[in-house]
Design a protein around this motif. Sequence first.
Motif, PDB file in Angstrom:
ATOM      1  N   ALA A 116      31.431 -33.667  -4.054  1.00  0.00           N
ATOM      2  CA  ALA A 116      31.036 -34.693  -5.024  1.00  0.00           C
ATOM      3  C   ALA A 116      30.715 -34.060  -6.378  1.00  0.00           C
ATOM      4  CB  ALA A 116      29.823 -35.462  -4.500  1.00  0.00           C
ATOM      5  N   VAL A 117      29.951 -32.954  -6.345  1.00  0.00           N
ATOM      6  CA  VAL A 117      29.596 -32.286  -7.606  1.00  0.00           C
ATOM      7  C   VAL A 117      30.850 -31.706  -8.263  1.00  0.00           C
ATOM      8  CG1 VAL A 117      28.227 -30.430  -8.672  1.00  0.00           C
ATOM      9  CG2 VAL A 117      27.262 -31.735  -6.790  1.00  0.00           C
ATOM     10  N   ALA A 118      31.727 -31.126  -7.454  1.00  0.00           N
ATOM     11  CA  ALA A 118      32.953 -30.523  -8.002  1.00  0.00           C
ATOM     12  C   ALA A 118      33.818 -31.586  -8.687  1.00  0.00           C
ATOM     13  CB  ALA A 118      33.739 -29.833  -6.896  1.00  0.00           C
ATOM     14  N   ALA A 119      33.931 -32.771  -8.059  1.00  0.00           N
ATOM     15  CA  ALA A 119      34.749 -33.841  -8.635  1.00  0.00           C
ATOM     16  C   ALA A 119      34.118 -34.372  -9.916  1.00  0.00           C
ATOM     17  CB  ALA A 119      34.906 -34.964  -7.618  1.00  0.00           C
ATOM     18  N   LYS A 120      32.802 -34.431  -9.929  1.00  0.00           N
ATOM     19  CA  LYS A 120      32.108 -35.008 -11.092  1.00  0.00           C
ATOM     20  C   LYS A 120      32.050 -34.020 -12.265  1.00  0.00           C
ATOM     21  CE  LYS A 120      27.507 -36.851 -12.222  1.00  0.00           C
ATOM     22  NZ  LYS A 120      26.724 -35.699 -12.628  1.00  0.00           N
ATOM     23  N   ASP A 121      31.718 -32.771 -11.975  1.00  0.00           N
ATOM     24  CA  ASP A 121      31.428 -31.819 -13.056  1.00  0.00           C
ATOM     25  C   ASP A 121      32.511 -30.781 -13.317  1.00  0.00           C
ATOM     26  OD1 ASP A 121      28.828 -32.744 -13.863  1.00  0.00           O
ATOM     27  OD2 ASP A 121      28.108 -32.053 -11.929  1.00  0.00           O
ATOM     28  N   SER A 122      33.552 -30.737 -12.530  1.00  0.00           N
ATOM     29  CA  SER A 122      34.634 -29.751 -12.687  1.00  0.00           C
ATOM     30  C   SER A 122      34.103 -28.345 -13.000  1.00  0.00           C
ATOM     31  CB  SER A 122      35.582 -30.172 -13.812  1.00  0.00           C
ATOM     32  OG  SER A 122      36.110 -31.409 -13.546  1.00  0.00           O
ATOM     33  N   PRO A 123      33.463 -27.706 -12.037  1.00  0.00           N
ATOM     34  CA  PRO A 123      32.938 -26.350 -12.303  1.00  0.00           C
ATOM     35  C   PRO A 123      34.069 -25.348 -12.536  1.00  0.00           C
ATOM     36  CG  PRO A 123      32.762 -26.876  -9.976  1.00  0.00           C
ATOM     37  CD  PRO A 123      33.222 -28.126 -10.650  1.00  0.00           C
ATOM     38  N   ASP A 124      33.723 -24.229 -13.152  1.00  0.00           N
ATOM     39  CA  ASP A 124      34.726 -23.185 -13.421  1.00  0.00           C
ATOM     40  C   ASP A 124      34.866 -22.235 -12.238  1.00  0.00           C
ATOM     41  OD1 ASP A 124      35.315 -23.732 -16.360  1.00  0.00           O
ATOM     42  OD2 ASP A 124      33.140 -23.729 -16.280  1.00  0.00           O
ATOM     43  N   VAL A 125      33.818 -22.131 -11.431  1.00  0.00           N
ATOM     44  CA  VAL A 125      33.846 -21.306 -10.223  1.00  0.00           C
ATOM     45  C   VAL A 125      32.977 -21.985  -9.167  1.00  0.00           C
ATOM     46  CG1 VAL A 125      33.359 -19.032  -9.237  1.00  0.00           C
ATOM     47  CG2 VAL A 125      33.816 -19.201 -11.654  1.00  0.00           C
ATOM     48  N   ILE A 126      33.378 -21.847  -7.906  1.00  0.00           N
ATOM     49  CA  ILE A 126      32.520 -22.348  -6.814  1.00  0.00           C
ATOM     50  C   ILE A 126      32.134 -21.165  -5.924  1.00  0.00           C
ATOM     51  CG2 ILE A 126      32.387 -23.857  -4.777  1.00  0.00           C
ATOM     52  CD1 ILE A 126      34.399 -25.723  -6.151  1.00  0.00           C
ATOM     53  N   LEU A 127      30.840 -21.034  -5.657  1.00  0.00           N
ATOM     54  CA  LEU A 127      30.341 -20.035  -4.696  1.00  0.00           C
ATOM     55  C   LEU A 127      30.045 -20.801  -3.422  1.00  0.00           C
ATOM     56  CD1 LEU A 127      27.797 -18.224  -7.060  1.00  0.00           C
ATOM     57  CD2 LEU A 127      30.155 -17.569  -6.578  1.00  0.00           C
ATOM     58  N   LEU A 128      30.758 -20.475  -2.356  1.00  0.00           N
ATOM     59  CA  LEU A 128      30.717 -21.333  -1.178  1.00  0.00           C
ATOM     60  C   LEU A 128      30.275 -20.592   0.080  1.00  0.00           C
ATOM     61  CD1 LEU A 128      31.439 -24.130   0.004  1.00  0.00           C
ATOM     62  CD2 LEU A 128      33.821 -23.401   0.096  1.00  0.00           C
ATOM     63  N   ASP A 129      29.262 -21.177   0.720  1.00  0.00           N
ATOM     64  CA  ASP A 129      28.792 -20.656   2.011  1.00  0.00           C
ATOM     65  C   ASP A 129      29.700 -21.214   3.119  1.00  0.00           C
ATOM     66  OD1 ASP A 129      27.178 -19.490   3.941  1.00  0.00           O
ATOM     67  OD2 ASP A 129      25.728 -21.126   3.957  1.00  0.00           O
ATOM     68  N   ILE A 130      29.669 -20.626   4.291  1.00  0.00           N
ATOM     69  CA  ILE A 130      30.499 -21.157   5.375  1.00  0.00           C
ATOM     70  C   ILE A 130      29.678 -22.046   6.311  1.00  0.00           C
ATOM     71  CG2 ILE A 130      31.844 -20.564   7.438  1.00  0.00           C
ATOM     72  CD1 ILE A 130      32.990 -18.236   5.952  1.00  0.00           C
ATOM     73  N   THR A 131      28.627 -21.466   6.908  1.00  0.00           N
ATOM     74  CA  THR A 131      27.869 -22.230   7.907  1.00  0.00           C
ATOM     75  C   THR A 131      26.880 -23.166   7.218  1.00  0.00           C
ATOM     76  OG1 THR A 131      28.025 -20.251   9.261  1.00  0.00           O
ATOM     77  CG2 THR A 131      26.553 -21.990  10.049  1.00  0.00           C
ATOM     78  N   MET A 132      27.224 -24.441   7.238  1.00  0.00           N
ATOM     79  CA  MET A 132      26.345 -25.443   6.619  1.00  0.00           C
ATOM     80  C   MET A 132      26.382 -26.702   7.465  1.00  0.00           C
ATOM     81  SD  MET A 132      27.210 -25.215   2.556  1.00  0.00           S
ATOM     82  CE  MET A 132      28.973 -25.374   2.762  1.00  0.00           C
ATOM     83  N   PRO A 133      25.318 -27.488   7.435  1.00  0.00           N
ATOM     84  CA  PRO A 133      25.350 -28.759   8.170  1.00  0.00           C
ATOM     85  C   PRO A 133      26.213 -29.790   7.429  1.00  0.00           C
ATOM     86  CG  PRO A 133      23.285 -28.528   6.969  1.00  0.00           C
ATOM     87  CD  PRO A 133      24.033 -27.247   6.770  1.00  0.00           C
TER      88      PRO A 133
END
Lengths: 178, 384
Positions: free
Chosen positions: B40-57
Amino acid sequence: MPAAAVITETLIRENINRAVSDVFKTMLGRIPTFVSVTEMSRRDDMAPPPPGPASGMTTFVVGTVGFLGDINGLIYLCLDEPFARLTTCHLLGLSEAEAMEAGDEAVNDAIGEITNMTVGSFKNGLCDAGYPCMLTIPSILRGSNFSIEPISSTTRYVYNFESTGHKVAVDILLKGND
Amino acid sequence: MRYKILTVDDSKTVRIIVRKAFKSYDCDILEAGNGVEGLAVAAKDSPDVILLDITMPVMDGVEMLTRIKSDAQLKGIPVIMLTAEGGRDNVLKIAKIGVRDYLVKPFKEEVLIEKVGRIIDLKPLTDQAAKAKSIFDPATILVVEDKPAIVAQIQEGLKHTPWKVHGASTQGEALDFCTKTPPDLILVSLSLPEEAAFSLFRVLRASIKTKYTPIFALAVKTETGQQQQAQTLGFSALITKPIDLGDLEGKICKAMNLDTSERYFKIEPGFLVMRLPENCSPSVLGEVANYLKPKFSEAVDAGLSRMIIDIHELKNLHMGVIKLLFQAMQTCRELSLQFALVGNAQIITECKGFEDTRNWQFYESIDEAKANLGKAAAAQLVPA
């Protein structure tokens, strides 16, 4: 299927030593010293109280993360409360006053993450050694007078470390062959 | 443009660490606690980089990454996995879906910054600061030179400044220093063995911490080949040996974009005082000329109507100084500032010898000028 029985204590010790050292050195700028290991294979061996939250007034903060897969188990990372708070300060760049203000929740989150990193690093070593598994979510135990007791058929190793005068106990429970 | 970095991690602690790591860089940190929030944040704010964790609920990092890569709008956003899930199999699995980089927890903040810095042009916040640093602010200068006498000469020559000059005799020593204490400016001797100056320059420019740090080349005057190579590579300035320390100081001020006006302009109760030093080199004259209008306007804006042009320390009057003084007087007239000149006997005599300056009236001290300035009309004080 590989299980606890075929995993040597050496492999466990090497991995936990590396994991604790990496996490403490990288995230906290501290190099912990390995002090001792206790193996307790059966409930009968549980006669001496496990290290960590022994009876007394000191509050302990214990992070727990499990791993599931070709090998199953749980790891408890046990720190006394002052060290847990100090760790939180360092990790989040807070002063002691700020950490006090942030309360137990901040300490719990920080110790949960340190445990997650430690167990993640330990687990990655097991994966690379041929025991693929996944992590569970972290949880926190808090208190001043409790003991962690495994059920029978569990292999248990307790590794004791020291870091700048504080004791850190890593309690590893491995599920035996079904 | 301010870059946006999105950190998607269920651990608040990790999100705080990420925020802390980038706090001194010109970027915004966006946060999400799981894959659904992250999308949702990526679609709204179009970030330049995403730092992404794997294990999340709710939605884990692998699923979020898969969805990003199948979304035309989002698939171009570079993703760095930042997770405790290492292990060869995991890394290979994630790499197949398509990530720009991978960082296994525990991680060092500088490694994270370095990896993000390879994707976006991260700039330290200090570069963006509106308030320029002053000549009187402390700064750290690193001199990479294997000849201790040169380091000592620079330390001695700049000891009147608030700058701390540190020496490093090898490339390794210099890099260690920069990792611990990123300097404000670096001087590198081109005569270091095995062309180490050039390899050091490349490493410094590749590091996020020293990417924008001015780097000067130190070279013997006759070593033109080395000097050309340094200029081609992009060294900020060239300092030739033997070192002209005045010139070096001027170039350092310019490279660090220091406000040097306080050397020449001072507001005293009821007056603006402009003071020229004993030696007015072309670079000093250039500096003062650049500050004239803004400093005079600033004084008028602050309610001052009188100023003193103090050249009593000046040793030689030459055309450059005369031109600057004419410019200063003209600016005073434009701003209706009353002014008075203060000079020494030699300068006063020299002024009498030039057609354009013979009518200039001088006071012998600032106190005398102050006492008389209020009474005298501007017309009486300027050349006829």
